[in-house]
Scaffold this active site. Structure first.
Site, PDB file in Angstrom:
ATOM      1  N   ASP A  62       6.186  -1.763  64.056  1.00 36.57           N
ATOM      2  CA  ASP A  62       7.158  -2.022  65.107  1.00 36.57           C
ATOM      3  C   ASP A  62       7.044  -3.483  65.512  1.00 36.57           C
ATOM      4  O   ASP A  62       5.957  -4.064  65.471  1.00 36.57           O
ATOM      5  CB  ASP A  62       6.886  -1.135  66.327  1.00 36.57           C
ATOM      6  CG  ASP A  62       7.903  -1.365  67.429  1.00 36.57           C
ATOM      7  OD1 ASP A  62       9.071  -0.960  67.258  1.00 36.57           O
ATOM      8  OD2 ASP A  62       7.543  -1.964  68.465  1.00 36.57           O
TER       9      ASP A  62
ATOM     10  N   GLU B  27       8.341  -6.466  68.513  1.00 30.90           N
ATOM     11  CA  GLU B  27       9.004  -6.844  69.754  1.00 30.90           C
ATOM     12  C   GLU B  27       9.571  -8.231  69.483  1.00 30.90           C
ATOM     13  O   GLU B  27       8.963  -9.028  68.763  1.00 30.90           O
ATOM     14  CB  GLU B  27       8.040  -6.852  70.933  1.00 30.90           C
ATOM     15  CG  GLU B  27       7.422  -5.496  71.246  1.00 30.90           C
ATOM     16  CD  GLU B  27       8.412  -4.369  71.505  1.00 30.90           C
ATOM     17  OE1 GLU B  27       9.528  -4.642  72.016  1.00 30.90           O
ATOM     18  OE2 GLU B  27       8.080  -3.218  71.190  1.00 30.90           O
TER      19      GLU B  27
ATOM     20  N   HIS C 186       7.502   0.149  74.656  1.00 35.91           N
ATOM     21  CA  HIS C 186       8.097  -1.174  74.400  1.00 35.91           C
ATOM     22  C   HIS C 186       7.053  -2.248  74.133  1.00 35.91           C
ATOM     23  O   HIS C 186       7.326  -3.432  74.283  1.00 35.91           O
ATOM     24  CB  HIS C 186       9.050  -1.613  75.505  1.00 35.91           C
ATOM     25  CG  HIS C 186      10.256  -0.740  75.606  1.00 35.91           C
ATOM     26  ND1 HIS C 186      11.169  -0.622  74.592  1.00 35.91           N
ATOM     27  CD2 HIS C 186      10.677   0.093  76.593  1.00 35.91           C
ATOM     28  CE1 HIS C 186      12.112   0.234  74.966  1.00 35.91           C
ATOM     29  NE2 HIS C 186      11.833   0.679  76.165  1.00 35.91           N
TER      30      HIS C 186
ATOM     31  N   ASP D  62       4.424   1.759  70.721  1.00 39.51           N
ATOM     32  CA  ASP D  62       5.576   2.382  70.054  1.00 39.51           C
ATOM     33  C   ASP D  62       5.204   2.867  68.654  1.00 39.51           C
ATOM     34  O   ASP D  62       5.672   3.912  68.210  1.00 39.51           O
ATOM     35  CB  ASP D  62       6.749   1.403  69.982  1.00 39.51           C
ATOM     36  CG  ASP D  62       7.464   1.234  71.322  1.00 39.51           C
ATOM     37  OD1 ASP D  62       7.113   1.931  72.296  1.00 39.51           O
ATOM     38  OD2 ASP D  62       8.373   0.384  71.383  1.00 39.51           O
TER      39      ASP D  62
END
Length: 181
Positions: free
Chosen positions: A7, A9, A156, A161
């Site tokens: 994942d 960000e 988040h 996540d």
């Protein structure tokens, strides 16, 4: 089932204009999430030319990552080789995989590297197959549907996540009776 779940960000939604601010990943080995095999780093976002990219207020409100937090973090050009080495030749999994894979592809191209995992699984697509009558398939809704919880402060954030995405992937593959290599 041996895959790497990852994942990102980011500073925004465009792989061409925005930058990666955090990468998290974990391995699933023989169908089990193995948190001893993880990758996690903040990233100082940069433009294509290499200058520092500010994290917009709106993005900070989503993931909580500030410019101060990434000030001494590696740039994506510095962090990406380690992430690619962690992934190796493994298939990859992401929630909304086209988004995350798009950012990694652009970053790899800019760094003269290649992002070409043999298989890319998307837990949004798997959720749509497993729950065809449901309309929402975002990670929060999917976690609730599968009785999964985020670590405190983990929603988040890449590794938080990833933990839930990995558990969701295992459950979805079992529910759909799908095997992977």
């Amino acid at each position: 089932m041996n895959v790497v779940v990852f994942d990102l960000e980011t500073t925004g939604l465009s792989p061409e204009r925005d930058g990666i601010v955090e990468i998290g990943a974990v391995r699933i080995v023989d169908g089990r999430v193995d948190e001893s095999q993880k990758f996690e780093t903040l990233v100082r976002p940069t433009t294509e030319s290499g200058s520092t990219l500010q994290i917009p207020w709106r993005a900070q409100q989503v993931h909580g990552i500030s410019d101060a937090m990434v000030r001494s973090a590696p740039t994506i050009a510095q962090a990406l080789p380690d992430f690619l080495a962690f992934v190796g030749e493994s298939p990859v999994v992401a929630h909304n995989a086209p988004f995350d894979n798009g950012f990694v592809r652009v970053a790899a191209r800019r760094a003269g590297l290649t992002w070409a995992p043999p298989t890319e699984y998307c837990t949004v697509q798997l959720s749509r197959r497993a729950f065809p009558r449901e309309r929402a398939h975002n990670l929060g809704v999917l976690a609730e549907r599968l009785n999964l919880t985020f670590a405190e402060g983990g929603r988040h954030r890449s590794f938080g996540d990833v933990q839930v995405t990995a558990q969701a992937f295992v459950q979805l593959m079992e529910r759909l009776k799908v095997g992977s290599r």
